[in-house]
Motif scaffolding. Structure first.
Motif, short mmCIF file in Angstrom:
data_model
loop_
_atom_site.label_atom_id
_atom_site.label_comp_id
_atom_site.label_asym_id
_atom_site.label_seq_id
_atom_site.Cartn_x
_atom_site.Cartn_y
_atom_site.Cartn_z
N GLY A 211 0.82 -1.21 0.00
CA GLY A 211 0.00 0.00 0.00
C GLY A 211 0.85 1.26 0.00
O GLY A 211 0.52 2.25 -0.67
N GLN A 212 1.95 1.25 0.74
CA GLN A 212 2.86 2.40 0.74
C GLN A 212 3.43 2.63 -0.65
O GLN A 212 3.53 3.77 -1.13
CB GLN A 212 3.98 2.17 1.74
CG GLN A 212 3.54 2.14 3.20
CD GLN A 212 4.69 1.77 4.14
OE1 GLN A 212 5.81 1.51 3.71
NE2 GLN A 212 4.40 1.74 5.43
N LEU A 213 3.83 1.54 -1.30
CA LEU A 213 4.39 1.65 -2.64
C LEU A 213 3.37 2.19 -3.63
O LEU A 213 3.70 2.97 -4.53
CB LEU A 213 4.92 0.29 -3.10
CG LEU A 213 6.24 -0.15 -2.44
CD1 LEU A 213 6.40 -1.65 -2.54
CD2 LEU A 213 7.42 0.56 -3.10
N GLU A 214 2.13 1.79 -3.47
CA GLU A 214 1.08 2.29 -4.36
C GLU A 214 0.88 3.79 -4.16
O GLU A 214 0.68 4.54 -5.13
CB GLU A 214 -0.22 1.52 -4.09
CG GLU A 214 -0.18 0.07 -4.56
CD GLU A 214 -1.37 -0.74 -4.08
OE1 GLU A 214 -2.16 -0.21 -3.27
OE2 GLU A 214 -1.51 -1.91 -4.51
N LYS A 215 0.96 4.24 -2.91
CA LYS A 215 0.81 5.67 -2.63
C LYS A 215 2.00 6.44 -3.18
O LYS A 215 1.85 7.57 -3.65
CB LYS A 215 0.66 5.89 -1.14
CG LYS A 215 -0.66 5.37 -0.58
CD LYS A 215 -0.71 5.50 0.94
CE LYS A 215 -1.99 4.90 1.50
NZ LYS A 215 -2.02 4.94 2.99
N LEU A 216 3.19 5.85 -3.10
CA LEU A 216 4.37 6.49 -3.69
C LEU A 216 4.20 6.64 -5.19
O LEU A 216 4.51 7.69 -5.77
CB LEU A 216 5.62 5.68 -3.37
CG LEU A 216 6.92 6.17 -4.01
CD1 LEU A 216 7.32 7.53 -3.46
CD2 LEU A 216 8.05 5.15 -3.78
N ALA A 217 3.72 5.58 -5.84
CA ALA A 217 3.51 5.63 -7.28
C ALA A 217 2.49 6.71 -7.65
O ALA A 217 2.67 7.44 -8.63
CB ALA A 217 3.03 4.26 -7.78
N LYS A 218 1.45 6.84 -6.83
CA LYS A 218 0.45 7.88 -7.09
C LYS A 218 1.05 9.26 -6.94
O LYS A 218 0.79 10.16 -7.77
CB LYS A 218 -0.72 7.71 -6.12
CG LYS A 218 -1.83 8.74 -6.31
CD LYS A 218 -2.97 8.52 -5.32
CE LYS A 218 -4.05 9.58 -5.49
NZ LYS A 218 -5.15 9.42 -4.50
N ALA A 219 1.88 9.46 -5.89
CA ALA A 219 2.51 10.77 -5.69
C ALA A 219 3.43 11.11 -6.86
O ALA A 219 3.49 12.27 -7.29
CB ALA A 219 3.30 10.77 -4.38
N CYS A 220 4.14 10.12 -7.38
CA CYS A 220 5.00 10.35 -8.53
C CYS A 220 4.17 10.68 -9.78
O CYS A 220 4.50 11.61 -10.54
CB CYS A 220 5.88 9.13 -8.79
SG CYS A 220 7.23 8.91 -7.61
N ALA A 221 3.10 9.93 -9.96
CA ALA A 221 2.26 10.14 -11.14
C ALA A 221 1.65 11.54 -11.15
O ALA A 221 1.49 12.15 -12.21
CB ALA A 221 1.15 9.09 -11.18
N GLU A 222 1.34 12.07 -9.98
CA GLU A 222 0.72 13.39 -9.89
C GLU A 222 1.64 14.50 -10.38
O GLU A 222 1.17 15.57 -10.77
CB GLU A 222 0.29 13.66 -8.45
CG GLU A 222 -0.94 12.85 -8.03
CD GLU A 222 -1.28 13.03 -6.55
OE1 GLU A 222 -0.46 13.65 -5.83
OE2 GLU A 222 -2.34 12.54 -6.12
N ILE A 223 2.96 14.26 -10.36
CA ILE A 223 3.89 15.28 -10.87
C ILE A 223 4.54 14.83 -12.18
O ILE A 223 5.53 15.40 -12.63
CB ILE A 223 4.97 15.63 -9.83
CG1 ILE A 223 5.81 14.41 -9.47
CG2 ILE A 223 4.34 16.23 -8.59
CD1 ILE A 223 7.03 14.74 -8.61
N GLY A 224 4.00 13.76 -12.77
CA GLY A 224 4.50 13.30 -14.06
C GLY A 224 5.79 12.53 -13.98
O GLY A 224 6.54 12.47 -14.97
N ARG A 225 6.07 11.93 -12.84
CA ARG A 225 7.31 11.18 -12.66
C ARG A 225 7.03 9.68 -12.71
O ARG A 225 6.04 9.21 -12.13
CB ARG A 225 7.98 11.53 -11.33
CG ARG A 225 9.27 10.77 -11.06
CD ARG A 225 9.93 11.20 -9.77
NE ARG A 225 11.16 10.46 -9.53
CZ ARG A 225 11.95 10.61 -8.47
NH1 ARG A 225 11.63 11.49 -7.54
NH2 ARG A 225 13.06 9.89 -8.35
N ASP A 226 7.90 8.94 -13.36
CA ASP A 226 7.81 7.48 -13.39
C ASP A 226 8.43 6.92 -12.12
O ASP A 226 9.61 7.15 -11.85
CB ASP A 226 8.53 6.94 -14.63
CG ASP A 226 8.42 5.42 -14.76
OD1 ASP A 226 7.72 4.79 -13.94
OD2 ASP A 226 9.04 4.88 -15.69
N VAL A 227 7.66 6.18 -11.35
CA VAL A 227 8.16 5.67 -10.07
C VAL A 227 9.14 4.51 -10.26
O VAL A 227 9.96 4.23 -9.38
CB VAL A 227 6.98 5.22 -9.18
CG1 VAL A 227 6.37 3.91 -9.69
CG2 VAL A 227 7.42 5.07 -7.72
#
Length: 298
Positions: A211-227
Motif C-alpha cells: 500500500g505504501q508503494l502504491e501511494k508512492l507511485a500515485k505521488a509520482c504520477a501526480e507530478i509526471g514522474r515514473d516511479v
C-alpha cells in the motif's frame, strides 16, 4: 537488488573503524548510520555524532557508499547541514547518500529544550526543510525566508562532487512525505508499518508495504514522474520478521525475495550488536553479506 548495512555509532573509533572497513570488505553496497543524539535502548551508553562518524568512515574506506538513515529536522538546520554534507561528499569522493525523514518523538525531539512537535508540525517543518536543503546543495548562493527555516545569501561553493547534488533517500509513508519523496528523492525509504511491528504477521506487513508503494507511485504520477526508476530501500529490523531475518542465509533470501517482488531495490540490515535488539550471529551476518545475493539471483 543491492544489500547494505547500518552501523550504529556506538563504538569508539579505534574499534568502529574496523567495523566500517569490514563492511566494505564484505561487499556491501552501502553502510549507513543513524543520525540521532541518542536512540532508545542505547540512550545510556556510548553514542557518537553521525556526520563526524561518516567523515572518519570516508577516510577509512575507498569504495562503499556511505550515508545517514536517517537525518531529520529535529536538531538540524538546512543551512548548516548543507555545509557539512558538501564537505562530507568532497571528503568521500562523492560516495554520500542523505537519508532524510520528518523525525519522531524520541530523545532528539526534546534534547534542545523544546517541546516535542506534533505530527502536523513535523510534517510542516519537513515540507520546508527538504526543498530548502535541495536548493542549498545545488545553488551557489541561496536566500529564502520561511516560516521555520531561512537562509540569507548562504553560500555553498563549490557544491557537491555528485551532480547536481548528492542523492536524497526520503523516508516517508504519509501523503505529504510521499509528495516530498516524489519531488526531491532519488530513493524512498521505509521500515514497514510500525503498527504491525509487535503483533502483525509477515503477510500483513507486506500488504501494508504494498500500500505504501502504491501511494508512492500515485505521488509520482501526480507530478509526471515514473516511479519505476526510483530506488526503493527497506530498512530491516522493524517488521514482524525482525527476529528471523538474520537467522540464516535461507531465511534472509526468502525475506529479500518476497520484498524484491514488491519492488524493492535495496535491503539494509543492521551490523550485529550483542545484547541488543540488533543481536545476531556474526558468522551468519557475514554469510548473508557474501552469499545471499548470489543465492537470491539463482
Amino acid at each position: 537488488m543491492r544489500l547494505s548495512t547500518v552501523i550504529l555509532p556506538i563504538h569508539r573509533w579505534a574499534e568502529g573503524q574496523k567495523i566500517w572497513r569490514r563492511a566494505e570488505d564484505l561487499g556491501f553496497h552501502a553502510a549507513y548510520t543513524y543520525d540521532h543524539l541518542s536512540w532508545r535502548s542505547f540512550r545510556d551508553g556510548p553514542w557518537f555524532g553521525a556526520i563526524p562518524t561518516l567523515t572518519a568512515a570516508a577516510t577509512a574506506t575507498e569504495r562503499i557508499r556511505l550515508g545517514t538513515l536517517v537525518t531529520s529536522p529535529n536538531f538540524r538546520h538546512p543551512v548548516t547541514l548543507a555545509k557539512e554534507l558538501i564537505s562530507l561528499d568532497d571528503i568521500s569522493g562523492g560516495r554520500i547518500t542523505l537519508g532524510i525523514g520528518a523525525g519522531g518523538n524520541g530523545f532528539d525531539a526534546t534534547a534542545l529544550g523544546q517541546e516535542p512537535w506534533t505530527p502536523r508540525e513535523r510534517a510542516d517543518r519537513f515540507a520546508e526543510f527538504v526543498p530548502l536543503l535541495d536548493r542549498l546543495l545545488t545553488e551557489g548562493a541561496v536566500t529564502q525566508q520561511g516560516a521555520f527555516y531561512s537562509a540569507d545569501e548562504a553560500r555553498n561553493i563549490p557544491g557537491c562532487v555528485q551532480r547536481p547534488r548528492l542523492p536524497f533517500a526520503v523516508a516517508a509513508t504519509g501523503p505529504r512525505g510521499l509528495k516530498l519523496a516524489a519531488a526531491h528523492g532519488q530513493a524512498w525509504v521505509t521500515t514497514g508499518d510500525p503498527k504491525l511491528y509487535e503483533t502483525g504477521t509477515p503477510e500483513e506487513s507486506r500488504a501494508a508495504i504494498r500500500g505504501q508503494l502504491e501511494k508512492l507511485a500515485k505521488a509520482c504520477a501526480e507530478i509526471g514522474r515514473d516511479v519505476e526508476p526510483m530506488e526503493k530501500i527497506l530498512l530491516t529490523g522493524f517488521t514482524p520478521e525482525k527476529n528471523t531475518v538474520l537467522e540464516s542465509v535461507d531465511a534472509f533470501v526468502d525475506f529479500a525475495g518476497r520484498h524484491r517482488e514488491l519492488g524493492f531495490t535495496e535491503i539494509v540490515i543492521h551490523a550485529p550488536i550483542p545484547d541488543s535488539d540488533f543481536a545476531s550471529d556474526e558468522a551468519v551476518f557475514e554469510k548473508i553479506a557474501t552469499q545471499a545475493l548470489a543465492q537470491l539471483g539463482a
